[in-house]
Write an enzyme that holds these catalytic residues in place. Structure first.
Site, PDB file in Angstrom:
ATOM      1  CG  ASP A  87      48.335  50.983 -46.171  1.00 13.98           C
ATOM      2  OD1 ASP A  87      47.703  49.945 -46.504  1.00 13.98           O
ATOM      3  OD2 ASP A  87      48.207  52.038 -46.733  1.00 13.98           O
ATOM      4  CD  GLU A  90      48.637  45.771 -48.557  1.00 21.06           C
ATOM      5  OE1 GLU A  90      47.916  46.728 -48.085  1.00 21.06           O
ATOM      6  OE2 GLU A  90      48.812  45.322 -49.881  1.00 21.06           O
ATOM      7  CG  ASP A  91      52.039  48.678 -47.376  1.00 22.06           C
ATOM      8  OD1 ASP A  91      51.980  47.901 -47.901  1.00 22.06           O
ATOM      9  OD2 ASP A  91      51.742  49.867 -47.375  1.00 22.06           O
TER      10      ASP A  91
END
Ligand code: MN
Length: 737
Positions: A87, A90-91
């Protein structure tokens, strides 16, 4: 609100990290733990300060995903690093470039794949499909992308509690729609059943709890039963000095629920709530022989059902599953499924392909199954002309179907989805073989191309250079490969047919002494109710418009007369229909063409449309009403007022529209509604007034009210709709009063 103890949290993070490393240890080589440490530190820092919906530090999530990869799939360093970082791009602020700089190309590619597919469901259905396709493209590069993604999804499902209810629904539905079937296809049975159970728990909490309770109540009796069932088997296995584990395995809540739904039975009537599994400890070279030896022991005590014998040892499933299944009758008359397998097979069944890699040195496993599957996925992805949505439909279709095995004459094994026909088999061999297929010899016997294959069939495809794909074929092929190849062929064909049709029409019109010009073609087009001249040529080329039709067109003259004709007393519609035909008089009410002078109405009770056989009924106040002989009111009208009946027929194709109600029954699938409405509005340019759809337990039931021109038009529509995949029956329904 609980105050957050940061120090305790940090200690917990370290504890969990150490546990992860401990579990991964058997897989680690030289430098691996250093790399994992680096990935962990990167993720920890990138996610620092962020929390999950539950309030936990965010890092708990990637760590849990990494742990699932290790503990439940048996994956190694690359996957652990990818899971920890999944992640990050993405984050957080991190970019793929930075990941590549720090962790190399391979990891970067996997993270890139994971990042791309994470937004999969955010943007409506077509986007979803397109992204799913991308996901599979990436998958075909490195299967770890999808394994990590599945672990990620499983953890999200396990922690669904802290999500708001609407999100729970959404996530749970995606899971049952795509991820659980995908896990199944990859052989991750444990994943699949846990995902399914969690789906049920969040979407039907009452049902789920009720079932869990019932299963629990029945537990004691069940355990007793299993104990006495396996006792003689155990004794015999011990005597033969076999190393084994034997256990009763309860079926998943979801599969029990599914069975209740499918067979429409209450919990109490589901008899196979469990299966007995015998797991053997034998060297690979003796696996098969020992499994059959155990089969022989089991069936010494209990009578097997020959229809339920499944030998996935000689022929493993495409997802790698190996096991020997039999269903036998216990002393009390109850059927019990017994699964016989080795530890290796059991490992593969639970952990899927990852376990294959572990055993890859060993030649008896079908390690090439994964490559086979990936090459199939590639095959589908390379067919760019099918829309992304169609692709997902097809793909899902392939996932859900069971498989059927068939052999070429040379003994080469082909795995096809259940329901596949000889024609699918032909396309599986080669597109050219499929396109020229005229039939097949199955086990030496001649069969038609729509023959549905059975396990173990040996299939020899017969071809002819004269053969061409036709539209009918689409009705009985199931593989996406065959479907798209046939569609391609038809597109090319259609052009030829149009040219041919044009030629035929010129010739025939000349024969009838009608000038074949644009004006004539347009009149023909209107007469046959076609959307354009292209379609007129096409239908002529296909022979759907023939000499007889053209003669009708030539002789067609609008006319109108009316005479009332007394009829004998008849009490039912059928004999009335016969009577109507028998009436010798030419005095017929011609309706539908320039009939403004005569006051007639179409009866609402049976909604006749041009082309229907009809009769007129002279009413006292509303002029003449036109009914169908099958009208529910017909017998009463005829019995009591026979003298008021008028023979009637349609003068011609009337260009106005009539409201008709169509009932469509089929099996529900994604895209079905879309396909149906496409045919109605796009292809046939029919106006829809209303549409109501009911989907329940996989059955699709729709009622569509639409405007159509005549029965010919209706028949065309019906036959087109019936060809839509999943549609089982299309019928004209009586309108509700
Ligand atoms: Mn995640």
């Amino acid at each position: 609100m609980i105050a957050i103890d940061v120090e305790e949290e940090n200690r917990e993070i370290v504890r969990r990290y150490r546990q992860l490393l401990r579990h991964a240890k058997p897989f680690l080589k030289d430098n691996d733990s250093k790399l994992i440490r680096k990935a962990f530190n990167t993720a920890l820092e990138a996610h620092s300060g962020t929390r999950r919906k539950s309030g936990e530090p965010y890092i708990f999530h990637p760590m849990a995903v990494a742990k699932i990869c290790v503990d439940e799939i048996g994956l190694g360093t690359t996957s652990i690093i990818s899971a920890l970082l999944h992640d990050v791009v993405e984050d957080t602020e991190w970019t793929i470039k930075e990941i590549e700089r720090d962790f190399g190309k391979k990891i970067a590619r996997i993270i890139d794949g994971l990042t791309k597919i994470s937004g999969v469901f955010e943007h409506g259905s077509s986007q979803q499909a397109e992204n799913f396709r991308k996901m599979l493209l990436t998958l075909s590069e490195d299967v770890r992308v999808i394994l990590v993604k599945l672990a990620d999804r499983l953890h999200n499902m396990r922690t669904l509690d802290s999500m708001p209810v609407n999100k729970q629904y959404k996530i749970a539905s995606e899971t049952i729609f795509l991820y659980a079937p995908l896990a199944h296809r990859l052989g991750l049975y444990a994943f699949k059943s846990e995902m399914e159970d969690l789906y049920l728990r969040y979407t039907e909490p009452q049902v789920f709890e009720d079932l869990v309770r019932k299963i629990d109540v029945a537990k004691e009796t069940r355990n007793k039963f299993i104990k006495s069932f396996i006792r003689p088997i155990q004794r015999s296995l011990n005597e033969q000095k076999l190393n084994y584990v034997i256990k009763g395995r309860p079926k998943s809540v979801y599969s029990i629920w599914n069975k209740m739904k499918k067979q429409n039975i209450p919990f109490e009537e589901v008899y196979d709530l469990f299966a007995v599994r015998i797991i053997l400890d034998v060297p690979v070279e003796n696996e098969k022989a020992v499994c059959w030896q155990v089969y022989s022991i089991v069936t010494d005590f209990y009578k097997p059902n020959p229809d339920r014998l499944r030998d996935w040892i000689s022929t493993p499933k495409a997802n790698g599953y190996e096991s020997l299944h039999t269903t036998v009758m216990a002393k009390n008359g109850q059927w019990v499924e017994v699964q016989i397998r080795t530890h290796r097979m059991d490992d593969i069944a639970e952990k899927g392909y990852a376990a294959h890699w572990k055993y890859k040195d060993n030649e008896t496993t079908s390690a090439s199954g994964l490559e086979q599957w990936i090459s199939k996925v590639r095959d589908m992805l390379e067919q760019n002309d099918s829309s992304a949505l169609e692709f997902v439909d097809d793909f899902r279709g392939n996932l859900f179907n069971d498989e059927v095995f068939a052999f070429t004459p040379k003994g080469e094994l082909k795995t096809l989805p259940r329901g596949a026909t000889a024609l699918d088999f032909a396309f599986e061999i080669h597109s050219e073989v499929g396109a020229k297929c005229i039939g097949a010899k199955v086990n030496q016997k001649l069969v038609p191309i729509n023959y549905a294959l059975k396990n173990g069939d040996q299939v020899e495809i017969l071809t002819s250079t004269k053969q061409k794909a036709n539209e009918d074929w689409l009705r009985f092929v199931v593989t996406s490969k065959a479907k798209s190849r046939i569609k391609e062929g038809l597109k090319e064909d259609k052009k030829h047919i149009v040219d041919e049709g044009k030629e035929i029409l010129y010739r025939k019109l000349k024969h009838f002494k009608i000038e074949p010009n644009n004006d004539t073609f347009d009149k023909l087009r209107a007469y046959f109710n076609l959307p354009n001249q292209f379609e007129l040529f096409y239908q002529t080329g296909k022979g759907l418009i023939d000499n007889k039709d053209l003669r009708r067109f030539k002789d067609f003259k609008p006319a109108s007369t009316i005479k009332s004709k007394p009829s004998t007393r008849i009490s039912d519609a059928k004999s009335f229909e016969k009577e109507i035909v028998k009436v010798k008089s030419d005095d017929v009410l011609l309706i539908g063409e320039d009939m403004d002078v005569i006051d007639y109405k179409l009866a609402k009770c049976c909604n006749p449309i041009p082309g229907d056989s009809v009769f007129g009924f002279v009413t006292v106040t509303e002029g003449i009403k036109i009914h169908r002989p099958s009208c529910p009111n017909a017998p009463e009208l005829l019995a009591n007022h026979g003298h008021r009946v008028v023979k009637a027929k349609w003068a011609s194709q009337h260009m106005s529209s009539f409201l008709v109600s169509l009932k469509i029954i089929g099996t529900d699938r994604v895209g079905l509604i879309n396909d149906v409405t496409m045919i109605i509005s796009e292809e046939l340019k029919v106006n829809m007034r209303s549409m109501s759809i009911d989907t329940d337990t996989g059955i699709f039931e729709g009622e569509i009210m639409l405007y159509i021109n005549d029965t010919r038009h209706l028949d065309l529509l019906t036959s087109k709709l019936e060809k839509v995949e999943g549609v089982v029956k299309v019928s004209r329904s009586e309108p509700k009063e």
